[in-house]
Design a protein around this motif. Structure first.
Motif, PDB file in Angstrom:
ATOM      1  N   SER A 141       0.823  -1.222   0.000  1.00  0.00           N
ATOM      2  CA  SER A 141       0.000   0.000   0.000  1.00  0.00           C
ATOM      3  C   SER A 141       0.852   1.264   0.000  1.00  0.00           C
ATOM      4  CB  SER A 141      -0.951   0.012   1.196  1.00  0.00           C
ATOM      5  OG  SER A 141      -0.234  -0.011   2.418  1.00  0.00           O
ATOM      6  N   CYS A 142       2.152   1.131   0.193  1.00  0.00           N
ATOM      7  CA  CYS A 142       3.041   2.294   0.072  1.00  0.00           C
ATOM      8  C   CYS A 142       3.067   2.816  -1.361  1.00  0.00           C
ATOM      9  CB  CYS A 142       4.458   1.925   0.517  1.00  0.00           C
ATOM     10  SG  CYS A 142       4.605   1.589   2.286  1.00  0.00           S
ATOM     11  N   VAL A 143       2.783   1.939  -2.324  1.00  0.00           N
ATOM     12  CA  VAL A 143       2.642   2.369  -3.716  1.00  0.00           C
ATOM     13  C   VAL A 143       1.179   2.757  -3.901  1.00  0.00           C
ATOM     14  CG1 VAL A 143       2.901   1.727  -6.146  1.00  0.00           C
ATOM     15  CG2 VAL A 143       4.492   0.826  -4.430  1.00  0.00           C
ATOM     16  N   TRP A 144       0.925   4.040  -3.812  1.00  0.00           N
ATOM     17  CA  TRP A 144      -0.441   4.542  -3.750  1.00  0.00           C
ATOM     18  C   TRP A 144      -1.191   4.370  -5.065  1.00  0.00           C
ATOM     19  CZ3 TRP A 144       3.971   7.514  -2.942  1.00  0.00           C
ATOM     20  CH2 TRP A 144       4.384   8.297  -4.014  1.00  0.00           C
ATOM     21  N   ARG A 145      -2.496   4.191  -4.936  1.00  0.00           N
ATOM     22  CA  ARG A 145      -3.427   4.129  -6.068  1.00  0.00           C
ATOM     23  C   ARG A 145      -4.588   5.049  -5.732  1.00  0.00           C
ATOM     24  NH1 ARG A 145      -3.043  -0.867  -9.245  1.00  0.00           N
ATOM     25  NH2 ARG A 145      -5.079  -0.280 -10.053  1.00  0.00           N
ATOM     26  N   PRO A 146      -4.556   6.314  -6.130  1.00  0.00           N
ATOM     27  CA  PRO A 146      -5.657   7.213  -5.803  1.00  0.00           C
ATOM     28  C   PRO A 146      -6.995   6.622  -6.238  1.00  0.00           C
ATOM     29  CG  PRO A 146      -3.824   8.455  -6.717  1.00  0.00           C
ATOM     30  CD  PRO A 146      -3.491   7.006  -6.881  1.00  0.00           C
ATOM     31  N   PRO A 147      -8.045   6.756  -5.406  1.00  0.00           N
ATOM     32  CA  PRO A 147      -9.343   6.153  -5.741  1.00  0.00           C
ATOM     33  C   PRO A 147      -9.796   6.498  -7.151  1.00  0.00           C
ATOM     34  CG  PRO A 147      -9.382   7.038  -3.525  1.00  0.00           C
ATOM     35  CD  PRO A 147      -8.086   7.466  -4.120  1.00  0.00           C
ATOM     36  N   VAL A 148     -10.288   5.489  -7.869  1.00  0.00           N
ATOM     37  CA  VAL A 148     -10.704   5.666  -9.260  1.00  0.00           C
ATOM     38  C   VAL A 148     -11.853   6.654  -9.379  1.00  0.00           C
ATOM     39  CG1 VAL A 148     -12.307   3.706  -9.236  1.00  0.00           C
ATOM     40  CG2 VAL A 148     -11.234   4.402 -11.387  1.00  0.00           C
ATOM     41  N   SER A 149     -12.638   6.789  -8.329  1.00  0.00           N
ATOM     42  CA  SER A 149     -13.781   7.706  -8.367  1.00  0.00           C
ATOM     43  C   SER A 149     -13.353   9.157  -8.558  1.00  0.00           C
ATOM     44  CB  SER A 149     -14.605   7.579  -7.086  1.00  0.00           C
ATOM     45  OG  SER A 149     -13.796   7.709  -5.940  1.00  0.00           O
TER      46      SER A 149
ATOM     47  N   PHE B 254     -23.009   4.964  -5.414  1.00  0.00           N
ATOM     48  CA  PHE B 254     -22.838   3.522  -5.520  1.00  0.00           C
ATOM     49  C   PHE B 254     -22.194   3.130  -6.842  1.00  0.00           C
ATOM     50  CE2 PHE B 254     -24.555  -0.876  -6.219  1.00  0.00           C
ATOM     51  CZ  PHE B 254     -23.759  -1.476  -5.242  1.00  0.00           C
ATOM     52  N   GLU B 255     -22.567   3.801  -7.924  1.00  0.00           N
ATOM     53  CA  GLU B 255     -21.964   3.498  -9.222  1.00  0.00           C
ATOM     54  C   GLU B 255     -20.465   3.796  -9.209  1.00  0.00           C
ATOM     55  OE1 GLU B 255     -23.188   1.966 -12.054  1.00  0.00           O
ATOM     56  OE2 GLU B 255     -24.723   1.478 -10.574  1.00  0.00           O
ATOM     57  N   LEU B 256     -20.086   4.932  -8.625  1.00  0.00           N
ATOM     58  CA  LEU B 256     -18.662   5.271  -8.553  1.00  0.00           C
ATOM     59  C   LEU B 256     -17.925   4.296  -7.644  1.00  0.00           C
ATOM     60  CD1 LEU B 256     -18.719   9.188  -8.353  1.00  0.00           C
ATOM     61  CD2 LEU B 256     -18.644   7.695 -10.359  1.00  0.00           C
ATOM     62  N   THR B 257     -18.591   3.853  -6.583  1.00  0.00           N
ATOM     63  CA  THR B 257     -17.987   2.889  -5.679  1.00  0.00           C
ATOM     64  C   THR B 257     -17.818   1.540  -6.358  1.00  0.00           C
ATOM     65  OG1 THR B 257     -18.904   4.035  -3.765  1.00  0.00           O
ATOM     66  CG2 THR B 257     -18.212   1.773  -3.429  1.00  0.00           C
TER      67      THR B 257
ATOM     68  N   TRP C 215     -14.748   1.492  -8.274  1.00  0.00           N
ATOM     69  CA  TRP C 215     -13.625   1.328  -7.353  1.00  0.00           C
ATOM     70  C   TRP C 215     -13.495  -0.130  -6.917  1.00  0.00           C
ATOM     71  CZ3 TRP C 215     -13.941   0.412  -1.882  1.00  0.00           C
ATOM     72  CH2 TRP C 215     -12.699   0.479  -1.230  1.00  0.00           C
ATOM     73  N   PHE C 216     -14.628  -0.805  -6.667  1.00  0.00           N
ATOM     74  CA  PHE C 216     -14.591  -2.205  -6.264  1.00  0.00           C
ATOM     75  C   PHE C 216     -13.964  -3.082  -7.343  1.00  0.00           C
ATOM     76  CE2 PHE C 216     -18.081  -1.794  -2.906  1.00  0.00           C
ATOM     77  CZ  PHE C 216     -17.218  -2.079  -1.865  1.00  0.00           C
ATOM     78  N   VAL C 217     -14.275  -2.831  -8.607  1.00  0.00           N
ATOM     79  CA  VAL C 217     -13.684  -3.627  -9.687  1.00  0.00           C
ATOM     80  C   VAL C 217     -12.168  -3.507  -9.654  1.00  0.00           C
ATOM     81  CG1 VAL C 217     -13.398  -3.803 -12.186  1.00  0.00           C
ATOM     82  CG2 VAL C 217     -15.695  -3.635 -11.210  1.00  0.00           C
ATOM     83  N   GLU C 218     -11.684  -2.280  -9.549  1.00  0.00           N
ATOM     84  CA  GLU C 218     -10.238  -2.077  -9.509  1.00  0.00           C
ATOM     85  C   GLU C 218      -9.637  -2.700  -8.254  1.00  0.00           C
ATOM     86  OE1 GLU C 218      -7.778   1.828  -8.760  1.00  0.00           O
ATOM     87  OE2 GLU C 218      -8.269   1.691 -10.893  1.00  0.00           O
ATOM     88  N   ALA C 219     -10.292  -2.516  -7.108  1.00  0.00           N
ATOM     89  CA  ALA C 219      -9.778  -3.058  -5.852  1.00  0.00           C
ATOM     90  C   ALA C 219      -9.754  -4.588  -5.882  1.00  0.00           C
ATOM     91  CB  ALA C 219     -10.629  -2.568  -4.690  1.00  0.00           C
ATOM     92  N   ARG C 220     -10.778  -5.197  -6.487  1.00  0.00           N
ATOM     93  CA  ARG C 220     -10.816  -6.664  -6.542  1.00  0.00           C
ATOM     94  C   ARG C 220      -9.726  -7.216  -7.445  1.00  0.00           C
ATOM     95  NH1 ARG C 220     -17.484  -6.684  -6.433  1.00  0.00           N
ATOM     96  NH2 ARG C 220     -17.581  -6.360  -4.174  1.00  0.00           N
ATOM     97  N   LEU C 221      -9.435  -6.515  -8.521  1.00  0.00           N
ATOM     98  CA  LEU C 221      -8.334  -6.937  -9.382  1.00  0.00           C
ATOM     99  C   LEU C 221      -7.003  -6.778  -8.646  1.00  0.00           C
ATOM    100  CD1 LEU C 221      -8.234  -7.974 -12.359  1.00  0.00           C
ATOM    101  CD2 LEU C 221      -7.382  -5.722 -12.965  1.00  0.00           C
ATOM    102  N   GLN C 222      -6.875  -5.707  -7.891  1.00  0.00           N
ATOM    103  CA  GLN C 222      -5.663  -5.474  -7.112  1.00  0.00           C
ATOM    104  C   GLN C 222      -5.484  -6.569  -6.062  1.00  0.00           C
ATOM    105  OE1 GLN C 222      -5.744  -1.963  -4.665  1.00  0.00           O
ATOM    106  NE2 GLN C 222      -3.528  -1.740  -4.650  1.00  0.00           N
ATOM    107  N   ILE C 223      -6.548  -6.924  -5.362  1.00  0.00           N
ATOM    108  CA  ILE C 223      -6.466  -7.996  -4.362  1.00  0.00           C
ATOM    109  C   ILE C 223      -6.081  -9.314  -5.014  1.00  0.00           C
ATOM    110  CG2 ILE C 223      -7.873  -9.430  -2.823  1.00  0.00           C
ATOM    111  CD1 ILE C 223      -9.364  -6.827  -2.066  1.00  0.00           C
ATOM    112  N   ALA C 224      -6.668  -9.597  -6.178  1.00  0.00           N
ATOM    113  CA  ALA C 224      -6.318 -10.825  -6.889  1.00  0.00           C
ATOM    114  C   ALA C 224      -4.833 -10.825  -7.254  1.00  0.00           C
ATOM    115  CB  ALA C 224      -7.172 -10.965  -8.148  1.00  0.00           C
TER     116      ALA C 224
END
Length: 389
Positions: free
Chosen positions: A89-97, A229-232, A235-244
């Motif tokens: 998480s030190c390599v930041w990813r500003p929220p996609v929203s 919710f749409e913007l979130t 963000w969830f799609v990107e976060a889930r790919l990141q977690i994977a």
């Protein structure tokens, strides 16, 4: 179909692994001992991210990022996932929203965040709202040209490394009007209640916050009323790919450590990998990583190829579910191969074992992913998962 990474993608992967080994891995023990990355180490790591060229990997050049494809981002994130204690998480990813903000908001928040001069935390979950965001009780009312925010938030990750918070609230207490708001720190009526400790130690905290009639100017709304919710979801799609991606990186490191140990550890006058019980565990680990990694890069490629947004959402849920559960099984086997040594905190596999458990919970539990997948099958048929394209 050509599944080989391009020269550029291979270069980014190798560079990210080197960054991980040289900059982040040396911080693992001290982060684990302190529970977080010590404050006096944070600025140097932030500068290292800039120096190595990893600032703003998930945003366009227009908005101050690197303009990388999703496959390129995935090649980087997979290698960052090798490190323990959430130091990726030190390599930041500003929220996609933030890319949906006004130009003034992009200039004030997104562009400096991409360069590491600002950082935002996301405040969505609450005591009674996690998997079901319609249960959010945080409200926003517009009175006298000011937004008034009231409520409490849990699990605000990286709060103490951030200087602003994106808050998900319901306008007029209406769950059909989920909306995002930008809150700068410090804010007198945004109260930090506590930062609880968790099973894993993490680079930054996960805070609980309370908003006591916090006033915001109208221009602090991000997007439109009801668009939260749409913007979130984006963000969830990107976060889930990141977690994977991180799950595969963590599983691969654990498998490599187990494989090396099984080669060099001798019992009964032979390497323990010569015993079928150990060899079969190594084989299962390799197959699980192979299959999960193939799915990971397929979904990243789909995003780059402009596949339908609904299909990407469906596949991201399946990917997050599969990769997080694969990593749990692989790391468990790796610890078993290492035996007592794998149970020592000085061993990376022990820390990976604690770290990886949350990946089946945050950004949508495994059970919620199955709900999403089941819903997609009911609405669109099995072909959404069984077709090649």
């Amino acid at each position: 179909m050509n599944f080989e990474l391009s020269a550029r993608e291979k270069e980014l992967s190798a560079k990210a692994r080197e960054f991980c080994d040289q900059v982040l891995v040396p911080l693992e023990i001290i982060t684990d001992e302190h529970g977080e990355l010590p404050m006096d180490r944070r600025e140097a790591v932030k500068q290292a991210v800039r120096d190595w060229g990893f600032a703003g990997i998930n945003h366009s050049k227009e908005n101050g990022g690197l303009g990388l494809t999703m496959v390129e981002q995935t090649a980087i994130e997979e290698q960052l996932g090798r490190v323990t204690n959430g130091l990726w998480s030190c390599v930041w990813r500003p929220p996609v929203s933030l890319k949906f903000g006004t130009q003034a908001q992009k200039d004030a928040y997104l562009k400096p965040a991409n360069q590491g001069y600002r950082r935002g935390a996301f405040a969505i979950s609450e005591e009674g709202a996690g998997s079901d965001p319609r249960q959010v009780k945080t409200t926003a009312h517009l009175r006298g040209g000011k937004w008034h925010i009231n409520g409490e938030k849990w699990f605000v990750t990286s709060y103490n490394a951030s200087d602003f918070v994106i808050v998900h609230a319901h306008v007029d207490d209406d769950p059909n009007k989920p909306t995002l708001f930008l809150v700068d720190k410090p804010a007198e009526k945004m109260v930090h209640l506590r930062s609880p400790t968790f099973m894993h130690n993490f680079a930054f905290d996960h805070a609980e916050l309370r908003f006591d009639d916090l006033e915001l100017d109208e221009d602090k709304m991000l997007g439109e009323i009801g668009q939260g919710f749409e913007l979130t979801k984006d963000w969830f799609v990107e976060a889930r790919l990141q977690i994977a991606s991180h799950s595969i990186g963590a599983a691969t490191r654990a498998a490599e450590l187990a494989n090396d140990y099984a080669t060099n550890r001798h019992q009964f006058d032979r390497p323990i990998r010569d015993f079928q019980g150990i060899e079969f565990m190594l084989a299962d680990m390799a197959v699980e990583i192979f299959a999960a990694k193939s799915a990971l890069y397929r979904v990243a490629w789909e995003i780059d190829s402009g596949v339908d947004r609904k299909q990407v959402h469906a596949h991201a849920s399946a990917l997050k579910l599969h990769c997080s559960e694969v990593a749990g099984r692989v790391i468990d086997k790796a610890l078993q191969v290492l035996g007592g040594r794998g149970y020592m905190r000085e061993n990376p596999v022990e820390r990976l074992y604690r770290d990886i458990r949350v990946d089946r919970i945050w950004e949508g539990t495994s059970e919620i992913q199955r709900v999403v997948i089941g819903g997609q099958i009911r609405k669109r048929g099995l072909s959404v998962y069984t077709d090649v394209t």
